[in-house]
Design an enzyme around this catalytic site. Structure first.
Site, PDB file in Angstrom:
ATOM      1  N   HIS A 413     150.702  21.365  74.035  1.00  0.00           N
ATOM      2  CA  HIS A 413     149.519  22.207  74.208  1.00  0.00           C
ATOM      3  C   HIS A 413     149.618  23.508  73.410  1.00  0.00           C
ATOM      4  O   HIS A 413     148.623  24.231  73.276  1.00  0.00           O
ATOM      5  CB  HIS A 413     149.319  22.521  75.694  1.00  0.00           C
ATOM      6  CG  HIS A 413     147.888  22.761  76.071  1.00  0.00           C
ATOM      7  ND1 HIS A 413     146.864  22.812  75.149  1.00  0.00           N
ATOM      8  CD2 HIS A 413     147.297  22.975  77.279  1.00  0.00           C
ATOM      9  CE1 HIS A 413     145.733  23.041  75.754  1.00  0.00           C
ATOM     10  NE2 HIS A 413     145.955  23.151  77.067  1.00  0.00           N
ATOM     11  N   ASP A 417     144.760  21.398  71.422  1.00  0.00           N
ATOM     12  CA  ASP A 417     143.897  21.749  72.542  1.00  0.00           C
ATOM     13  C   ASP A 417     143.410  20.490  73.245  1.00  0.00           C
ATOM     14  O   ASP A 417     143.461  19.377  72.694  1.00  0.00           O
ATOM     15  CB  ASP A 417     142.710  22.582  72.061  1.00  0.00           C
ATOM     16  CG  ASP A 417     143.136  23.930  71.506  1.00  0.00           C
ATOM     17  OD1 ASP A 417     144.174  24.448  71.976  1.00  0.00           O
ATOM     18  OD2 ASP A 417     142.454  24.451  70.599  1.00  0.00           O
TER      19      ASP A 417
END
Length: 442
Positions: A413, A417
Site C-alpha cells: 500500500h 492505492d
C-alpha cells in the site's frame, strides 16, 4: 624400482634431496617402523611399500579432489546435505557424488574424473564454501578403503606417532594387573533410585513424553523462506483485496479444445495459462502493480516476468516465466510444466528463480478456499488463486449453480492505492470470465 628412481631423483637435486623424499613421506601416517627418511632432522616412517607407492602416485596426479562448485552470485556457502556414493564406489566424469543444500537450490557436487572414490574429507551437515574439498577420487582405483562416510580419522590423531612396540623381556617382571573383582567394585557402587514423580491432578494438562518428540534442523531453504516472508511483513504495508470469478467459460474453453490442444502442442491445456494471460493483461492496464520501490524512487518495469509459486518437499520455490507478455497459451503451459518438474526433483537452477516482477500462488490445488498471500520481495503484489466450488449464483434473475473461485490480491500500500488494486483484480475477473477479450484486446 620406484624407490631407486626416487633416490636418483633426490640425489640429483643436491641439498634438497631429502626434502623431496620427505615431501612424499609426509602424506603417509606413520604406524609402524618401516622405511625411514630424514626431513628437517626428523625421523619419518611409512607403513609399507604399498602406501609409499600410493603417495608417489598421488604426487604424480593419480588422486584428484572433488570440490564444491560455484553456487551463484548471492550464495557464499551451503550445507553438505548427503553423499550419493560411498568410498569404494566407481564414478564417471561429472557423475554426482554429493548434494549441497543452499538457501535457494540444491546443488550437485560432480566427480571431476572417472575413477573410484578413495575417501571423504567432509561429513554430512558440514558448512562448505565453493572450492572446499569433500572427497578424493583415485583414477586408478588403487588403495581405496571401503569404509562408511562417517568413519574418518582426525588430522590430529593422524599426526601423532604410534606408541612404541612392547619389548618382550622374560627377565623383567610385568606390572600386576588388577583383578576382576577390583575392577568391578566401582560399578557396584550405584546411586539410589530417584524418587517417583509426583502424581498430577486431574485438571493438569498432560504433555507428551520427551521420547515421543523429534528435533529436526531446519533446511536452509526453509530458513530462507521464513526470513524473506517475515521481512516482507516487517517492510511492506500489506493490504489484501478480494473478488470472485465465474470459471464457467474458461472451463468450457478447456473442455472443448483440450484434445486438439494436446495433439498439436504436446501439452495439456490447464487453467494456469489462462490466469497468466489475465495477469499480463492486468499488469499492462495497471503498470504500477508491476513496479517496485527502490529507496526514494519507483522503478517501472517494461517487461513482465511472472513467478509461479511451487510447493516442494523441501520448501516453497518460485520459478519465473520470462517475458510472459510475448508468450501464447501453449508456450506458457510448456514453460510451467518444465519449471514445475525441475522444482519437484530439485534440479531447478538459481537463474530460473531469479527476478520476477509479479507472483501467482495457486493454493486451490491443495483445497484452499480463501487466503491472504504474502508478497515475495522485492515485488509489490501477489495474486492468490483458490479452489473452485460450485455455488448458487444469480444469473439473469435466476439462481443457478456456477463454478466459482475466490481470488485475492495482496499489494504494497506504500506504492499501490486501493483504486489500482481493485481495477487490476477486476481485469483478472473480466478476462477469466470472458477469454474472448484477449483476442479483441478489450
Amino acid at each position: 624400482m620406484m624407490l631407486s628412481t626416487l633416490r636418483r631423483r633426490a640425489v640429483s637435486q643436491g641439498g634438497s634431496s631429502y626434502s623431496v623424499l620427505g615431501q612424499s613421506l609426509r602424506c603417509i601416517r606413520p604406524a609402524a617402523p618401516g622405511l625411514h627418511s630424514t626431513a628437517g632432522g626428523e625421523l619419518k616412517t611409512i607403513d609399507s611399500i604399498t602406501e609409499f607407492i600410493h603417495c608417489v602416485m598421488s604426487d604424480a596426479g593419480d588422486l584428484v579432489d572433488a570440490v564444491v562448485p560455484f553456487m551463484g552470485e548471492s550464495i557464499s556457502d551451503g550445507t553438505l546435505a548427503k553423499f550419493l556414493k560411498n568410498p569404494g564406489d566407481r564414478v564417471e566424469v561429472d557423475e554426482p557424488i554429493a548434494q549441497i543444500e543452499t538457501d535457494k537450490v540444491t546443488i550437485d557436487v560432480a566427480s571431476p574424473e572417472a575413477g573410484v572414490i578413495q575417501k571423504f574429507v567432509a561429513k554430512e551437515g558440514d558448512t562448505v564454501e565453493p572450492g572446499t574439498k569433500i572427497a578424493v577420487i583415485s583414477k586408478s582405483g588403487e588403495g581405496v578403503a571401503h569404509v562408511a562416510p562417517s568413519e574418518k580419522t582426525s588430522d590430529k590423531a593422524a599426526s601423532q606417532p604410534p606408541p612404541p612396540a612392547e619389548k618382550s623381556d622374560e627377565g623383567k617382571p610385568k606390572p600386576k594387573v588388577e583383578s576382576a573383582s577390583a575392577l568391578e567394585k566401582p560399578k557396584k557402587a550405584t546411586s539410589p533410585p530417584p524418587p517417583p514423580p509426583p502424581k498430577r491432578s486431574a485438571t493438569e494438562p498432560q504433555l507428551p513424553p520427551k521420547e515421543r518428540e523429534r528435533r529436526v534442523p531446519m533446511t536452509r531453504l526453509r530458513k530462507r523462506v521464513a526470513t524473506r516472508l517475515k521481512d516482507s511483513q516487517n517492510t511492506f504495508a500489506l493490504l489484501t483485496t478480494f473478488n470472485e470469478v465465474d470459471m464457467t467459460n474458461l472451463m468450457k474453453l478447456r473442455s472443448d479444445y483440450k484434445d486438439a490442444f494436446l495433439e498439436k502442442h504436446g501439452v495439456k491445456l490447464g487453467l494456469m495459462s489462462g490466469f497468466v494471460k489475465a495477469a499480463v493483461s492486468g499488469l499492462q492496464n495497471q503498470p504500477i502493480i508491476n513496479a517496485v520501490i527502490d529507496g526514494d524512487d519507483i522503478i517501472y518495469r517494461d517487461y513482465i516476468d511472472i513467478s509461479i509459486a511451487v510447493g516442494t518437499p523441501k520448501g516453497l520455490v518460485v520459478p519465473v516465466i520470462r517475458d510472459a507478455e510475448k508468450m501464447n497459451f501453449a508456450e506458457i503451459e510448456k514453460e510451467i510444466n518444465t519449471l514445475a518438474k525441475k522444482a519437484s526433483n530439485g534440479t531447478i537452477s538459481i537463474d530460473e528463480m531469479a527476478g520476477g516482477s509479479f507472483t501467482i500462488s495457486n493454493g486451490g490445488v491443495y483445497g484452499s478456499l480463501l487466503s491472504t498471500p504474502i508478497i515475495n520481495p522485492p515485488q509489490s503484489a501477489i495474486l492468490g488463486m483458490h479452489t473452485i466450488v460450485s455455488r448458487p449464483m444469480v444469473v439473469g434473475g435466476t439462481i443457478v449453480p456456477r463454478p466459482m473461485m475466490y481470488i485475492a490480491l495482496t499489494y504494497d500500500h506504500r506504492l499501490i492505492d486501493g483504486r489500482e488494486a481493485v481495477f487490476f483484480l477486476r481485469r483478472i475477473k473480466d478476462v477469466v470470465e470472458d477469454p474472448r477479450r484477449l483476442l479483441l484486446d478489450i
